[in-house]
Design an enzyme around this catalytic site. Sequence first.
Site, PDB file in Angstrom:
ATOM      1  N   VAL A  46     -21.334  25.925 -34.587  1.00  0.00           N
ATOM      2  CA  VAL A  46     -22.137  26.363 -35.822  1.00  0.00           C
ATOM      3  C   VAL A  46     -21.352  27.076 -36.624  1.00  0.00           C
ATOM      4  O   VAL A  46     -21.569  26.932 -37.865  1.00  0.00           O
ATOM      5  CB  VAL A  46     -23.363  27.340 -35.181  1.00  0.00           C
ATOM      6  CG1 VAL A  46     -23.884  27.956 -36.308  1.00  0.00           C
ATOM      7  CG2 VAL A  46     -24.258  26.649 -34.227  1.00  0.00           C
ATOM      8  N   CYS A  47     -20.166  27.676 -36.214  1.00  0.00           N
ATOM      9  CA  CYS A  47     -19.311  28.745 -37.115  1.00  0.00           C
ATOM     10  C   CYS A  47     -18.839  27.548 -38.252  1.00  0.00           C
ATOM     11  O   CYS A  47     -18.840  28.143 -39.532  1.00  0.00           O
ATOM     12  CB  CYS A  47     -18.103  28.895 -36.204  1.00  0.00           C
ATOM     13  SG  CYS A  47     -18.640  30.040 -34.790  1.00  0.00           S
ATOM     14  N   PRO A  48     -18.255  26.549 -38.028  1.00  0.00           N
ATOM     15  CA  PRO A  48     -17.644  25.772 -39.282  1.00  0.00           C
ATOM     16  C   PRO A  48     -18.816  25.490 -40.274  1.00  0.00           C
ATOM     17  O   PRO A  48     -18.453  25.516 -41.605  1.00  0.00           O
ATOM     18  CB  PRO A  48     -16.950  24.481 -38.591  1.00  0.00           C
ATOM     19  CG  PRO A  48     -17.711  24.329 -37.250  1.00  0.00           C
ATOM     20  CD  PRO A  48     -17.970  25.643 -36.723  1.00  0.00           C
TER      21      PRO A  48
END
Length: 187
Positions: A46-48
Site C-alpha cells: 500500500v505504501c508505494p
Amino acid sequence: MSLINTKVKPFKATALKNGKFIDVSDADLKGKWSVFVFYPADFTFVCPTELEDLADNYAQFQKLGVEIYSVSTDTHFAHKAWHDTSDAIKKVEYTMIGDPTGAITRNFEVMIEEEGLALRGTFLINPEGDIKLCEIHDNGIGRDASELLRKVKAAQYVASHPGEVCPAKWQEGAETLKPSLDLVGKI
C-alpha cells in the site's frame, strides 16, 4: 491526550531528497506548513501507492506553501534503494525521512512497538510548529492525497480567517460559517 494543537517535539534525522542525503530537524518546519506522512515500511504494498499519489500531487502542495515529509522506520539508505528500484517511488521529490530508532515515530504516537513499524499517520503542522490535523489509519487502509489537499486548504483558510470555520465537504471558494448564537439550531 490528543496531539492536536501541541508543538512538534524536537528531532534530527537523515533523509533522502532529490537523490541526496540531507539532515532534517524540527527547525526546518518553522515558518511554513508541513505534512508528515508516516507509513509502515519501504518495499511494501500500500505504501508505494500512497507515496506515488502524494508525488503526483506534490506541485499542488508546493503551490500552497506546504512541504511534505514521508517517514518510516527504515534507514535513509533503504529509501535510496527503494527510490532507485521502484517506478512509483522514483516520482517522489519530497523529503523521505529515515527513522530507524523510531524516535520521530514515537513522538507522533504512531509506533507499533511489537513490530518496530509505524501506523499510517498523517499530520498537518502550521508555520508555528503546531499540529493542526492528525489522522491515524490501520495499515490496510490507504490514504488519498486529494482529500489531504482539501484539508490543508481548509486549515490554511481557518488560520487566515479568525472566527470562520469550514463545514463538511468544504472546497476552496465555498461558503464558510461564522459560529454564533444566531446559528444554533439553524444548521
